[in-house]
Design a protein around this motif. Sequence first.
Motif, mmCIF file in Angstrom:
data_model
loop_
_atom_site.group_PDB
_atom_site.id
_atom_site.type_symbol
_atom_site.label_atom_id
_atom_site.label_comp_id
_atom_site.label_asym_id
_atom_site.label_seq_id
_atom_site.Cartn_x
_atom_site.Cartn_y
_atom_site.Cartn_z
ATOM 1 N N GLN A 25 0.855 -1.178 0.000
ATOM 2 C CA GLN A 25 0.000 0.000 0.000
ATOM 3 C C GLN A 25 0.890 1.227 0.000
ATOM 4 N N MET A 26 0.714 2.064 -1.007
ATOM 5 C CA MET A 26 1.569 3.239 -1.166
ATOM 6 C C MET A 26 0.718 4.494 -1.059
ATOM 7 N N ASN A 27 0.959 5.270 -0.031
ATOM 8 C CA ASN A 27 0.227 6.511 0.202
ATOM 9 C C ASN A 27 1.165 7.708 0.076
ATOM 10 N N SER A 28 0.579 8.874 -0.057
ATOM 11 C CA SER A 28 1.359 10.123 -0.152
ATOM 12 C C SER A 28 2.481 9.991 -1.174
ATOM 13 N N LEU A 29 2.128 9.516 -2.327
ATOM 14 C CA LEU A 29 3.134 9.257 -3.357
ATOM 15 C C LEU A 29 3.786 10.543 -3.842
ATOM 16 N N LYS A 30 5.065 10.414 -4.171
ATOM 17 C CA LYS A 30 5.865 11.532 -4.638
ATOM 18 C C LYS A 30 6.398 11.227 -6.035
#
Length: 123
Positions: free
Chosen positions: A82-87
């Motif tokens: 789960q990848m949040n606040s992706l940059k």
Amino acid sequence: QVQLVESGGGLVQAGGSLRLSCAASGRAFSSYTMGWFRQAPGKEREFVSAINWSGRSTYYADSVKGRFTISRDNAKNTVYLQMNSLKPEDTAVYYCAASYSSTYYNLRGYDYWGQGTQVTVSS
């Protein structure tokens, strides 16, 4: 022998989220350490996260700590990221890998690799 197939990649705006899945076929999935690595254009493949066979121990690169969460469902032979606040700097091909040993961070310790899934984060 273990076959790994990643899915869930795509294009997302900065600040968004994606969930990667890695489905494993073959025996004894629950006995493997599972890891996620990524490779951006022109860069070496790097460690992102890993999880031990039971799911009780997880490991993260400093660059993703607090934003990404690894988990596994041994009944479904699947590991997730789960990848949040992706940059934008998270843009890369993401690879799932399986290891017989408790290697975690070192990609050379992994025995099986998936084909990768592209994650692109736009600014």
